[in-house]
Design a protein around this motif. Structure first.
Motif, PDB file in Angstrom:
ATOM      1  N   CYS A 182      15.927  -8.480  -7.689  1.00  0.00           N
ATOM      2  CA  CYS A 182      16.572  -7.650  -7.090  1.00  0.00           C
ATOM      3  C   CYS A 182      17.401  -6.731  -7.897  1.00  0.00           C
ATOM      4  CB  CYS A 182      17.539  -8.110  -5.662  1.00  0.00           C
ATOM      5  SG  CYS A 182      16.537  -8.030  -4.441  1.00  0.00           S
ATOM      6  N   ALA A 183      17.446  -7.407  -9.139  1.00  0.00           N
ATOM      7  CA  ALA A 183      18.150  -6.750 -10.235  1.00  0.00           C
ATOM      8  C   ALA A 183      19.640  -6.452  -9.736  1.00  0.00           C
ATOM      9  CB  ALA A 183      17.664  -5.474 -10.693  1.00  0.00           C
ATOM     10  N   HIS A 184      20.251  -7.433  -9.086  1.00  0.00           N
ATOM     11  CA  HIS A 184      21.722  -7.365  -8.539  1.00  0.00           C
ATOM     12  C   HIS A 184      22.629  -7.382  -9.876  1.00  0.00           C
ATOM     13  CE1 HIS A 184      21.089  -8.061  -4.385  1.00  0.00           C
ATOM     14  NE2 HIS A 184      20.443  -8.973  -4.711  1.00  0.00           N
ATOM     15  N   PRO A 185      22.413  -7.904 -11.088  1.00  0.00           N
ATOM     16  CA  PRO A 185      23.474  -7.915 -12.120  1.00  0.00           C
ATOM     17  C   PRO A 185      23.104  -6.296 -12.761  1.00  0.00           C
ATOM     18  CG  PRO A 185      22.025  -9.587 -12.162  1.00  0.00           C
ATOM     19  CD  PRO A 185      21.354  -8.702 -11.181  1.00  0.00           C
ATOM     20  N   GLY A 186      22.224  -5.302 -12.478  1.00  0.00           N
ATOM     21  CA  GLY A 186      22.025  -4.384 -13.067  1.00  0.00           C
ATOM     22  C   GLY A 186      20.824  -4.254 -13.835  1.00  0.00           C
ATOM     23  N   ILE A 187      19.969  -3.287 -13.488  1.00  0.00           N
ATOM     24  CA  ILE A 187      18.542  -3.301 -14.173  1.00  0.00           C
ATOM     25  C   ILE A 187      18.642  -2.855 -15.686  1.00  0.00           C
ATOM     26  CG2 ILE A 187      18.181  -0.929 -13.778  1.00  0.00           C
ATOM     27  CD1 ILE A 187      15.484  -4.001 -13.751  1.00  0.00           C
ATOM     28  N   VAL A 188      19.488  -2.104 -15.940  1.00  0.00           N
ATOM     29  CA  VAL A 188      20.029  -1.916 -17.372  1.00  0.00           C
ATOM     30  C   VAL A 188      20.346  -3.216 -18.332  1.00  0.00           C
ATOM     31  CG1 VAL A 188      21.118  -0.563 -19.094  1.00  0.00           C
ATOM     32  CG2 VAL A 188      20.097   0.529 -16.997  1.00  0.00           C
ATOM     33  N   HIS A 189      21.197  -3.835 -17.421  1.00  0.00           N
ATOM     34  CA  HIS A 189      21.800  -5.103 -18.004  1.00  0.00           C
ATOM     35  C   HIS A 189      20.742  -6.158 -18.444  1.00  0.00           C
ATOM     36  CE1 HIS A 189      24.512  -8.188 -19.080  1.00  0.00           C
ATOM     37  NE2 HIS A 189      24.661  -8.754 -18.035  1.00  0.00           N
ATOM     38  N   HIS A 210      17.027  -2.599  -7.385  1.00  0.00           N
ATOM     39  CA  HIS A 210      18.323  -2.409  -6.585  1.00  0.00           C
ATOM     40  C   HIS A 210      18.969  -1.048  -6.719  1.00  0.00           C
ATOM     41  CE1 HIS A 210      21.085  -4.624  -4.067  1.00  0.00           C
ATOM     42  NE2 HIS A 210      22.150  -4.143  -4.583  1.00  0.00           N
ATOM     43  N   LEU A 211      18.285   0.010  -6.298  1.00  0.00           N
ATOM     44  CA  LEU A 211      18.818   1.435  -6.564  1.00  0.00           C
ATOM     45  C   LEU A 211      18.864   1.972  -5.117  1.00  0.00           C
ATOM     46  CD1 LEU A 211      17.232   2.322  -9.744  1.00  0.00           C
ATOM     47  CD2 LEU A 211      19.609   1.242  -9.464  1.00  0.00           C
ATOM     48  N   GLU A 212      18.468   1.264  -4.217  1.00  0.00           N
ATOM     49  CA  GLU A 212      18.456   2.085  -2.918  1.00  0.00           C
ATOM     50  C   GLU A 212      19.856   2.707  -2.367  1.00  0.00           C
ATOM     51  OE1 GLU A 212      16.099   2.271   0.967  1.00  0.00           O
ATOM     52  OE2 GLU A 212      16.030   0.270   0.269  1.00  0.00           O
ATOM     53  N   ARG A 216      21.551  10.349  -6.974  1.00  0.00           N
ATOM     54  CA  ARG A 216      20.809  10.984  -7.900  1.00  0.00           C
ATOM     55  C   ARG A 216      21.249  10.691  -9.344  1.00  0.00           C
ATOM     56  NH1 ARG A 216      16.498  14.360  -9.394  1.00  0.00           N
ATOM     57  NH2 ARG A 216      17.065  15.878 -10.950  1.00  0.00           N
ATOM     58  N   SER A 217      22.662  11.067  -9.491  1.00  0.00           N
ATOM     59  CA  SER A 217      23.214  11.156 -10.859  1.00  0.00           C
ATOM     60  C   SER A 217      23.328   9.778 -11.632  1.00  0.00           C
ATOM     61  CB  SER A 217      24.471  11.584 -10.958  1.00  0.00           C
ATOM     62  OG  SER A 217      25.350  10.890 -10.045  1.00  0.00           O
ATOM     63  N   GLU A 218      23.271   8.702 -10.626  1.00  0.00           N
ATOM     64  CA  GLU A 218      23.415   7.163 -11.100  1.00  0.00           C
ATOM     65  C   GLU A 218      22.089   6.698 -11.488  1.00  0.00           C
ATOM     66  OE1 GLU A 218      26.344   4.581  -8.652  1.00  0.00           O
ATOM     67  OE2 GLU A 218      25.658   6.224  -7.301  1.00  0.00           O
ATOM     68  N   ILE A 219      20.992   7.381 -10.629  1.00  0.00           N
ATOM     69  CA  ILE A 219      19.647   6.905 -10.996  1.00  0.00           C
ATOM     70  C   ILE A 219      19.038   7.649 -12.286  1.00  0.00           C
ATOM     71  CG2 ILE A 219      17.431   7.356 -10.266  1.00  0.00           C
ATOM     72  CD1 ILE A 219      18.463   7.326  -7.326  1.00  0.00           C
ATOM     73  N   GLN A 220      19.627   8.746 -12.561  1.00  0.00           N
ATOM     74  CA  GLN A 220      19.062   9.726 -13.755  1.00  0.00           C
ATOM     75  C   GLN A 220      19.838   9.052 -14.974  1.00  0.00           C
ATOM     76  OE1 GLN A 220      16.939  11.687 -14.135  1.00  0.00           O
ATOM     77  NE2 GLN A 220      16.311  11.743 -12.019  1.00  0.00           N
ATOM     78  N   ALA A 221      21.085   8.421 -14.549  1.00  0.00           N
ATOM     79  CA  ALA A 221      21.706   7.764 -16.015  1.00  0.00           C
ATOM     80  C   ALA A 221      20.899   6.595 -16.245  1.00  0.00           C
ATOM     81  CB  ALA A 221      23.161   7.422 -15.562  1.00  0.00           C
ATOM     82  N   ALA A 243      13.700   7.325  -3.005  1.00  0.00           N
ATOM     83  CA  ALA A 243      14.234   8.294  -3.715  1.00  0.00           C
ATOM     84  C   ALA A 243      14.371   7.885  -5.341  1.00  0.00           C
ATOM     85  CB  ALA A 243      15.716   8.842  -3.439  1.00  0.00           C
ATOM     86  N   ALA A 244      14.750   6.638  -5.921  1.00  0.00           N
ATOM     87  CA  ALA A 244      14.688   6.213  -6.883  1.00  0.00           C
ATOM     88  C   ALA A 244      13.319   5.834  -7.492  1.00  0.00           C
ATOM     89  CB  ALA A 244      15.258   4.827  -7.114  1.00  0.00           C
ATOM     90  N   ILE A 245      12.247   5.291  -6.756  1.00  0.00           N
ATOM     91  CA  ILE A 245      10.758   5.328  -7.160  1.00  0.00           C
ATOM     92  C   ILE A 245      10.302   6.594  -7.616  1.00  0.00           C
ATOM     93  CG2 ILE A 245       8.697   4.754  -6.315  1.00  0.00           C
ATOM     94  CD1 ILE A 245      10.045   2.395  -4.638  1.00  0.00           C
ATOM     95  N   ALA A 246      10.573   7.672  -6.866  1.00  0.00           N
ATOM     96  CA  ALA A 246      10.135   8.996  -7.070  1.00  0.00           C
ATOM     97  C   ALA A 246      10.614   9.428  -8.419  1.00  0.00           C
ATOM     98  CB  ALA A 246      10.465   9.954  -6.160  1.00  0.00           C
ATOM     99  N   ALA A 247      11.926   9.042  -8.790  1.00  0.00           N
ATOM    100  CA  ALA A 247      12.500   9.693 -10.057  1.00  0.00           C
ATOM    101  C   ALA A 247      11.891   8.941 -11.099  1.00  0.00           C
ATOM    102  CB  ALA A 247      14.128   9.412  -9.847  1.00  0.00           C
ATOM    103  N   PHE A 248      11.784   7.680 -10.949  1.00  0.00           N
ATOM    104  CA  PHE A 248      10.964   6.896 -12.017  1.00  0.00           C
ATOM    105  C   PHE A 248       9.589   7.412 -12.325  1.00  0.00           C
ATOM    106  CE2 PHE A 248      14.517   3.915 -11.616  1.00  0.00           C
ATOM    107  CZ  PHE A 248      14.746   3.411 -12.817  1.00  0.00           C
ATOM    108  N   ARG A 249       8.880   7.683 -11.253  1.00  0.00           N
ATOM    109  CA  ARG A 249       7.452   8.113 -11.115  1.00  0.00           C
ATOM    110  C   ARG A 249       7.418   9.307 -12.099  1.00  0.00           C
ATOM    111  NH1 ARG A 249       3.286   7.020  -8.085  1.00  0.00           N
ATOM    112  NH2 ARG A 249       4.519   6.283  -6.511  1.00  0.00           N
TER     113      ARG A 249
END
Length: 269
Positions: A182-189, A210-212, A216-221, A243-249
């Motif tokens: 679930c990447a609770h600690p943060g996917i970037v971390h 874990h971006l549901e 949009r600004s957080e997802i883009q960052a 929304a996040a899956i679409a942005a990653f796609r």
């Protein structure tokens, strides 16, 4: 990889993960190419499989067959495995990312079908949970810090950021494959920690991000930071959110990998 005793009743169960003969590729046909197969997900991909909230995938490593998480429902998990012609009794290791029931709910069903497995979980799981695994005849390995579990397979170690969670790292010829629950600690971390631990760039980042509900600004960052790290491919699903899956796609284009239920992703060890 550090291990420790949970009490005298676990004294014989802190064995190292040792190679098993002839296990590579045995999840399907004997000649199956190593791959990751998504067994449990609330994001659809292949028809004819039962959706459920949660995540689980089967990983064929060079040494062992690893079940990453178990989804929320053991019967659904086993039914999907039957439809995919995968044998639960050939699982060597169950790797649990975190304690939430949508990732651990199917464990009892797996142990009932073949308890001669090791369950690898991060330090911080409740002792009664560990005791119940041992009582079913399985072995337990408690991960205290990041490091190698077996040849070309690592744990990030537990991230203690609200919810204790670990991620699985596979070292392939193309780079790292990092699998998150679930990447609770943060996917970037998590991604940064995997690179720091191994010194190898990420070829594929897969699982729940874990971006549901994130803006949009957080997802883009987050996308910007992962791109800056050189993450080559992504396969987000589960709790990532539509929304996040679409942005990653959109951001990864042809390097976006489908990670929904039934997806099969080849590995190059």
């Amino acid at each position: 990889m550090s291990k420790y005793l949970i009490g005298p009743w676990l004294a014989l169960l802190t064995l190292a993960l040792t190679p098993a003969k002839g296990t590579a590729g045995h999840a399907g046909s004997p000649d199956a190419f190593p791959r990751i197969t998504i067994l449990f997900n609330n994001v659809s991909h292949a028809p004819g499989l039962a959706l459920g909230w949660g995540f689980s995938c089967l990983v064929e490593s060079p040494e062992k067959i690893i079940l990453f998480d178990t989804g929320a429902d053991g019967e659904v998990l086993l039914a999907n495995m039957r439809r995919l012609e995968l044998d639960p009794e050939r699982i060597d290791v169950v790797f649990l990312s975190h304690i939430h029931s949508d990732h651990t709910g199917g464990l009892d069903a797996i142990l009932a079908r073949g308890s001669d497995v090791q369950v690898v979980l991060p330090q911080g799981f409740p002792t009664p949970f560990l005791r119940s695994i041992v009582e079913k005849g399985a072995q337990v390995q408690v991960v205290e810090k990041g490091g190698r579990l077996m040849d070309r397979v690592y744990s990030t170690g537990p991230f203690d950021v609200g919810i204790v969670e670990q991620a699985l790292i596979l070292e392939t010829r193309k780079g790292l494959v990092v699998i998150t629950g679930c990447a609770h600690p943060g996917i970037v971390h998590i991604a940064e920690s995997a690179v720091r631990l191994t010194g190898i760039r990420i070829h594929l980042l897969l699982g729940g991000f874990h971006l549901e509900g994130k803006k949009r600004s957080e997802i883009q960052a987050i996308i910007f930071r992962l791109k800056a790290m050189g993450v080559e491919k992504v396969a987000p699903s589960h709790c990532t959110g539509e929304a996040a899956i679409a942005a990653f796609r959109q951001a990864w284009g042809t390097d976006f990998v489908e990670g929904g239920l039934g997806a099969s992703i080849a590995l190059s060890f």
